[in-house]
Design a protein around this motif. Sequence first.
Motif, short mmCIF file in Angstrom:
data_model
loop_
_atom_site.label_atom_id
_atom_site.label_comp_id
_atom_site.label_asym_id
_atom_site.label_seq_id
_atom_site.Cartn_x
_atom_site.Cartn_y
_atom_site.Cartn_z
N UNK A 1 0.83 -1.20 0.00
CA UNK A 1 0.00 0.00 0.00
C UNK A 1 0.86 1.24 0.00
N UNK A 2 0.29 2.34 -0.48
CA UNK A 2 0.89 3.67 -0.40
C UNK A 2 -0.13 4.59 0.25
N UNK B 1 -4.21 0.30 -1.05
CA UNK B 1 -3.65 -0.97 -1.50
C UNK B 1 -3.75 -1.04 -3.02
N UNK B 2 -2.77 -0.44 -3.66
CA UNK B 2 -2.83 -0.23 -5.11
C UNK B 2 -2.76 -1.53 -5.89
N UNK B 3 -1.94 -2.50 -5.44
CA UNK B 3 -1.86 -3.76 -6.16
C UNK B 3 -3.16 -4.56 -6.05
N UNK B 4 -3.76 -4.53 -4.89
CA UNK B 4 -5.04 -5.20 -4.71
C UNK B 4 -6.12 -4.51 -5.52
N UNK B 5 -6.02 -3.18 -5.66
CA UNK B 5 -6.97 -2.41 -6.45
C UNK B 5 -6.93 -2.87 -7.91
N UNK C 1 11.69 3.11 0.91
CA UNK C 1 11.11 1.77 1.00
C UNK C 1 11.60 1.00 -0.22
N UNK C 2 11.22 -0.24 -0.32
CA UNK C 2 11.62 -1.04 -1.46
C UNK C 2 11.05 -0.43 -2.74
N UNK C 3 11.94 -0.11 -3.68
CA UNK C 3 11.52 0.44 -4.95
C UNK C 3 11.40 1.96 -4.97
#
Length: 773
Positions: A69-70, A74-78, A584-586
């Motif tokens: 999430x950012x 939860x952008x990936x779940x979106x 953070x990672x990335x």
Amino acid sequence: MDRYKIALLFFFSSLIFIGCSSTRGLKPGQILYTGADVKINPDSSGRIDDQKSVKSALEERTRPRPNKSILGFKYKLFFYNLAGEPKKNKGIKHWLRTKMGEPPVLLSEVKIKYNNDVLTSYLISQGYLQSVVTGDTLVKGKKGKAIYTAVTGQRYKINSISFPADSGNLANIINQNKEKSLLKVGNYYDLETYKNERIRIDNDLKEKGYFYFSPDYLIVQVDSTIGKHLVDIRMRVKEIAPDAGLKPYTIRNINIFPNYNVRRDSLLKQLKPVEFADFRIYDNRNTFKPWVFNRLVFFQKNELYNRTDHSQSLNRLVNIGTFQGVRADFLPIDSFRNNQLDLNLYLTLMKKNSLTFSVVGTSKSNNFVGSEIRLTQTTRNVFKAAEQLDVSVSGGFETQVSGQSRGLNSYSFTAEGKLTFPRLLIPFFKFSSTNAFVPKTIVSASYQLLSRGSLYNLNSIKGEFGYNFKESKYKEHTFNPISINYVQPSSLNIVKRDSLYQLGLRGVLEKQFIIGSNYNFTYTNQMEDQRRNNLYFNGSVETGGNLVGLVVPKNDQGKKELLNTSLTQFIRLEADIRDYFKLTKGITWANRFNAGYGFAYGNSRALPYVRQFFAGGSNDIRAFRARALGPGTYKLPDTAFADQGGDIKIMLNTELRFKIVSVLHGALFADAGNVWLRREDPPTPATDDAPANPGREGVKFRPGKALSEMAVGTGAGLRIDATIFVIRLDVAFPLRKPYLPPGDRWVIDKIDFGSSSWRKDNLIYNIGIGYPF
């Protein structure tokens, strides 16, 4: 309803939508896992030391991890829910669901007992020997989280430390070095420190010949029954440790196979070796001169094995750039019954000739193009002493588009030859070094053609003799005591000449003879990717005409000339500091501070054109045209040729870099800076050889006003980062224009993306290869 109420309504509606969208794909009975919360000693009024970091470390160790999430979104779940269930294993929906998205992490996947044990074990390793962790779950609607309660008790400290007490040689070595112990009375119990202490003792023993010793042969006995939350530490050698690990070994024979191939293994071992110093060299092809290995292999016959010689020998053999494979075999004589080792070094050569193609992007503070493609022919072991000859040709480009005001396209062509000797060639002086890196002597010669479109060309011939020496893997020194650079302009007609004079660019037209020295120091820890914060520093100093100027005679005009060309005299300093912080990672926050100062004297009024500092461009202050910014508050006409150099430069850059998907990365950035002259640029009258120069106002550096004369710009970019190359597109616009009157220089209130005329005058598009810094 006014526009502010509409905006607020839209904002809160978005929050509701985002919150609902994360659970809308769940099946009946499924609960979305939102993460773990660790509470430390909630029923006690006392806090433990560094409670915040301990809490963070415990939460980091819980499994599974919730959906990425950012700011709570939860952008990936979106994306996963947005794609839905694809009918085929291909197409945009399948790509969106599998590449951009990730399935929901469910509360049912949480193993409470497993996490309890993991967290308890971590606390015990940190000295909380009586800690207990219990976990539970909390569900609200379709979301749930895990809550862990850690009761730590008091943290234990070290009361006493003892090492092996027997009188053997191994125990004596351990006790001789106990002052370097990582274990200190009064320190907290820490399992990681105990592991590192065993490694430290193993290193000490390896330096004294204990080749087969291992940290696993040591046991740390901890007595926590003495009371008062204290422990006694006893370091002992295990009784089951093998005999081979408990005795020192010496080196008997050193056998070197410098042209090793598995298919020739048996043949090579049957050859009669060439004996040189302490080495036996099996090389029937005479690939190398025997004395080369004196500089590469540090072991000597009949000396105790030690890890320093082992590491430095391997590092030198690897770093010399001649061998693609290096293997060191230590073979015991008579199956461990005595204490001698034979050392066999198997060296597999790289190809003698190779051709490489590279795409590179650089960020230089002079006028030369930063991005280029390069073709290099490499010949190794030229004179049978591991020398290397590199012959390369390269071409570079630089382009920038700014709507109505278009930056001038530039290109360069370079041909270079470089011969590298893996040793320091210093007349009348014998130099030897014992660190892991091979010092080098480098002789180079190059020709470069720099073209500024249809305006002019610069031809540069350069030769250097110098040294490169790595002090450590972090620090590198380059010193060129002899550097000769001859620069001559071409493709100039009277119209072009007059326009350059009128813009204060007389230096472009002058032949330049630069004879001097330069020194460069680099520090970086960027190779340590595990660091959260990486640093880079590059500092350089260059002199021109200092010693030569003492012997070169003056002409009729009082100028010192060499080969009918005026000799330049100057000192140039530059520093470039960069910081890369992994948020953070990335996601990385990159920052740079670049400053330069040039002092011209004697024959020269200003730095030679090819050594000046420039501002603006794709690797610099990206909201302004390349080399068009400054000097100072001088405003270059939009239609004029841009090449405004200076003697002084200050630049600051900050950039937030983040991964979007796969090789596509994004960036948000801000740049600030400018260049100045050390002296004013007054008007000069016309002469028979040149037109009048109207002069430039506001170009002189004034420390008290430098901050108010800084340009500021911001923007965003996309990068295709395929590891072996990076293609970059940045768009930027100015926030502060130093050439405007004081009080009007900030132009934030004039930003209007909806205006085509504003976009045409202010948006700058930068195309480049590589990252800007």
